[in-house]
Design a protein around this motif. Structure first.
Motif, PDB file in Angstrom:
ATOM      1  N   ARG A 112      -9.937   1.021   5.600  1.00 55.01           N
ATOM      2  CA  ARG A 112     -10.151   0.908   4.146  1.00 55.01           C
ATOM      3  C   ARG A 112     -10.654   2.222   3.558  1.00 55.01           C
ATOM      4  O   ARG A 112     -10.238   2.620   2.468  1.00 55.01           O
ATOM      5  CB  ARG A 112     -11.169  -0.197   3.851  1.00 55.01           C
ATOM      6  CG  ARG A 112     -10.679  -1.591   4.146  1.00 55.01           C
ATOM      7  CD  ARG A 112     -11.778  -2.627   3.948  1.00 55.01           C
ATOM      8  NE  ARG A 112     -11.298  -3.928   4.371  1.00 55.01           N
ATOM      9  CZ  ARG A 112     -10.637  -4.774   3.585  1.00 55.01           C
ATOM     10  NH1 ARG A 112     -10.412  -4.439   2.325  1.00 55.01           N
ATOM     11  NH2 ARG A 112     -10.213  -5.932   4.042  1.00 55.01           N
ATOM     12  N   LEU A 114      -4.266  -0.144  -6.519  1.00 57.85           N
ATOM     13  CA  LEU A 114      -4.553   0.104  -5.108  1.00 57.85           C
ATOM     14  C   LEU A 114      -5.926  -0.440  -4.736  1.00 57.85           C
ATOM     15  O   LEU A 114      -6.086  -1.124  -3.714  1.00 57.85           O
ATOM     16  CB  LEU A 114      -4.488   1.604  -4.819  1.00 57.85           C
ATOM     17  CG  LEU A 114      -4.822   2.024  -3.387  1.00 57.85           C
ATOM     18  CD1 LEU A 114      -3.757   1.536  -2.415  1.00 57.85           C
ATOM     19  CD2 LEU A 114      -4.981   3.541  -3.295  1.00 57.85           C
ATOM     20  N   PHE A 163       0.829  -1.203   0.000  1.00 58.95           N
ATOM     21  CA  PHE A 163       0.000   0.000   0.000  1.00 58.95           C
ATOM     22  C   PHE A 163       0.865   1.256   0.000  1.00 58.95           C
ATOM     23  O   PHE A 163       0.626   2.195  -0.764  1.00 58.95           O
ATOM     24  CB  PHE A 163      -0.931   0.014   1.218  1.00 58.95           C
ATOM     25  CG  PHE A 163      -2.059  -0.976   1.137  1.00 58.95           C
ATOM     26  CD1 PHE A 163      -3.185  -0.708   0.382  1.00 58.95           C
ATOM     27  CD2 PHE A 163      -1.988  -2.167   1.830  1.00 58.95           C
ATOM     28  CE1 PHE A 163      -4.232  -1.618   0.304  1.00 58.95           C
ATOM     29  CE2 PHE A 163      -3.029  -3.084   1.766  1.00 58.95           C
ATOM     30  CZ  PHE A 163      -4.148  -2.817   1.009  1.00 58.95           C
ATOM     31  N   TYR A 164       1.876   1.274   0.853  1.00 62.62           N
ATOM     32  CA  TYR A 164       2.741   2.445   0.962  1.00 62.62           C
ATOM     33  C   TYR A 164       3.543   2.664  -0.319  1.00 62.62           C
ATOM     34  O   TYR A 164       3.799   3.799  -0.720  1.00 62.62           O
ATOM     35  CB  TYR A 164       3.674   2.302   2.165  1.00 62.62           C
ATOM     36  CG  TYR A 164       2.922   2.029   3.449  1.00 62.62           C
ATOM     37  CD1 TYR A 164       2.140   3.020   4.033  1.00 62.62           C
ATOM     38  CD2 TYR A 164       2.971   0.784   4.063  1.00 62.62           C
ATOM     39  CE1 TYR A 164       1.442   2.781   5.202  1.00 62.62           C
ATOM     40  CE2 TYR A 164       2.265   0.532   5.229  1.00 62.62           C
ATOM     41  CZ  TYR A 164       1.502   1.535   5.793  1.00 62.62           C
ATOM     42  OH  TYR A 164       0.796   1.296   6.947  1.00 62.62           O
ATOM     43  N   ILE A 187      -6.857  -3.372  -2.055  1.00 67.35           N
ATOM     44  CA  ILE A 187      -7.802  -3.226  -0.939  1.00 67.35           C
ATOM     45  C   ILE A 187      -8.817  -4.360  -0.952  1.00 67.35           C
ATOM     46  O   ILE A 187      -9.107  -4.986   0.083  1.00 67.35           O
ATOM     47  CB  ILE A 187      -8.535  -1.876  -1.017  1.00 67.35           C
ATOM     48  CG1 ILE A 187      -7.555  -0.713  -0.877  1.00 67.35           C
ATOM     49  CG2 ILE A 187      -9.600  -1.779   0.084  1.00 67.35           C
ATOM     50  CD1 ILE A 187      -8.168   0.639  -1.170  1.00 67.35           C
ATOM     51  N   ASP A 190     -10.122   5.204   4.501  1.00 70.49           N
ATOM     52  CA  ASP A 190      -9.032   6.177   4.403  1.00 70.49           C
ATOM     53  C   ASP A 190      -8.081   5.823   3.262  1.00 70.49           C
ATOM     54  O   ASP A 190      -7.539   6.716   2.594  1.00 70.49           O
ATOM     55  CB  ASP A 190      -8.262   6.242   5.717  1.00 70.49           C
ATOM     56  CG  ASP A 190      -9.073   6.896   6.827  1.00 70.49           C
ATOM     57  OD1 ASP A 190      -9.920   7.754   6.513  1.00 70.49           O
ATOM     58  OD2 ASP A 190      -8.869   6.538   8.000  1.00 70.49           O
ATOM     59  N   ILE A 191      -7.867   4.540   3.046  1.00 72.75           N
ATOM     60  CA  ILE A 191      -7.016   4.116   1.924  1.00 72.75           C
ATOM     61  C   ILE A 191      -7.666   4.497   0.597  1.00 72.75           C
ATOM     62  O   ILE A 191      -7.018   5.046  -0.307  1.00 72.75           O
ATOM     63  CB  ILE A 191      -6.747   2.597   1.980  1.00 72.75           C
ATOM     64  CG1 ILE A 191      -5.922   2.257   3.231  1.00 72.75           C
ATOM     65  CG2 ILE A 191      -6.004   2.132   0.727  1.00 72.75           C
ATOM     66  CD1 ILE A 191      -5.700   0.775   3.438  1.00 72.75           C
ATOM     67  N   TYR A 192      -8.969   4.218   0.483  1.00 76.81           N
ATOM     68  CA  TYR A 192      -9.699   4.602  -0.725  1.00 76.81           C
ATOM     69  C   TYR A 192      -9.615   6.116  -0.942  1.00 76.81           C
ATOM     70  O   TYR A 192      -9.344   6.583  -2.057  1.00 76.81           O
ATOM     71  CB  TYR A 192     -11.173   4.202  -0.609  1.00 76.81           C
ATOM     72  CG  TYR A 192     -11.510   2.825  -1.119  1.00 76.81           C
ATOM     73  CD1 TYR A 192     -11.401   2.507  -2.477  1.00 76.81           C
ATOM     74  CD2 TYR A 192     -11.969   1.845  -0.258  1.00 76.81           C
ATOM     75  CE1 TYR A 192     -11.729   1.249  -2.950  1.00 76.81           C
ATOM     76  CE2 TYR A 192     -12.297   0.569  -0.718  1.00 76.81           C
ATOM     77  CZ  TYR A 192     -12.178   0.278  -2.066  1.00 76.81           C
ATOM     78  OH  TYR A 192     -12.497  -0.968  -2.533  1.00 76.81           O
ATOM     79  N   PHE A 235       1.188   4.380  -2.802  1.00 72.66           N
ATOM     80  CA  PHE A 235       1.034   5.792  -2.466  1.00 72.66           C
ATOM     81  C   PHE A 235       2.274   6.584  -2.884  1.00 72.66           C
ATOM     82  O   PHE A 235       2.172   7.685  -3.436  1.00 72.66           O
ATOM     83  CB  PHE A 235       0.816   5.964  -0.960  1.00 72.66           C
ATOM     84  CG  PHE A 235      -0.512   5.474  -0.464  1.00 72.66           C
ATOM     85  CD1 PHE A 235      -1.668   5.672  -1.199  1.00 72.66           C
ATOM     86  CD2 PHE A 235      -0.611   4.815   0.756  1.00 72.66           C
ATOM     87  CE1 PHE A 235      -2.899   5.221  -0.731  1.00 72.66           C
ATOM     88  CE2 PHE A 235      -1.830   4.370   1.238  1.00 72.66           C
ATOM     89  CZ  PHE A 235      -2.982   4.568   0.491  1.00 72.66           C
ATOM     90  N   THR A 294      -6.316  -4.517   6.412  1.00 79.80           N
ATOM     91  CA  THR A 294      -5.485  -3.471   5.810  1.00 79.80           C
ATOM     92  C   THR A 294      -4.672  -2.732   6.877  1.00 79.80           C
ATOM     93  O   THR A 294      -5.024  -2.761   8.057  1.00 79.80           O
ATOM     94  CB  THR A 294      -6.370  -2.465   5.056  1.00 79.80           C
ATOM     95  OG1 THR A 294      -7.375  -1.954   5.947  1.00 79.80           O
ATOM     96  CG2 THR A 294      -7.036  -3.127   3.862  1.00 79.80           C
TER      97      THR A 294
END
Length: 208
Positions: free
Chosen positions: A75, A61, A12-13, A65, A77-79, A16, A71
């Motif tokens: 989730r 991404l 994930f990082y 997810i 916040d990731i979206y 980003f 996660t």
């Protein structure tokens, strides 16, 4: 002592970070438009390529997810962070595309305030690219969102001064309409960077 059952999934990082790195590439391309004799079509096409790469990163991404049971953080916040990073690149690409399609770089010179906005965006892009890897540890992020918000205020001032210049009578009506659309995309990109920073702040507070 705080315990967490959330994994520290580096994928994930990485996504980003790669998305933020594309912002730096995007603002650097916009700065090329100020260079004498620049191939505007080439710059616009390269910006479109970067924007397509960002779209692919956003798609990856979302797939990540949907295929991950637990996660690293919420989730939603990731979206949201992924979507906002994508929004920034959309606005940057739109600036390059409009400058090319409207033929605005054929003017004797673009307004100084427009270059100032691009410079603000470049600073925001570099700040964001430096901050994204730090999401993994959630440390040393406060200076990032404070400075990004300060830069957004600076961008607002440049945007307002650009509008004053556009409606001063210096340009013909059609050119004003074209440059106003570019100015709006520049200002929207500044706002989007601030939204990214605010979301990072929200995530950091939740995870602290």
């Amino acid at each position: 002592m705080k315990f967490t059952f959330r994994p520290n999934d580096g994928a994930f990082y990485e996504l980003f970070t790669r998305a933020a790195d594309n912002h730096v590439r995007g603002t650097e391309l916009l700065q090329e438009l100020a260079l004498p004799g620049v191939d505007v079509q080439s710059v616009s096409e390269r910006l479109t390529e970067v924007e397509h790469d960002s779209d692919q990163l956003t798609h990856e991404l979302y797939q990540k997810i949907n295929s991950t049971f637990v996660t690293p953080f919420d989730r939603e916040d990731i979206y949201r962070l992924g979507s906002l990073l994508d929004d920034v690149m959309d606005h940057l690409e739109a600036v390059g595309s409009l400058l090319y399609l409207y033929g605005l770089t054929k003017l004797p010179a673009l307004p100084r305030e427009m270059h100032e906005l691009v410079e603000v965006l470049d600073q925001q892009a570099k700040l964001t690219a430096e901050a994204m890897p730090r999401l993994k540890s959630m440390k040393d992020l406060e200076d990032y969102w404070i400075e990004c918000n300060r830069l957004e205020n600076e961008g607002d001032r440049a945007y307002r001064m650009l509008l004053v210049r556009l409606f001063s009578g210096e340009y013909d009506a059609l050119t004003v309409l074209k440059m106003k659309e570019v100015a709006d995309e520049l200002e929207a990109a500044c706002d989007s960077f601030e939204h990214v920073a605010n979301t990072v702040q929200t995530i950091a507070v939740k995870e602290s």
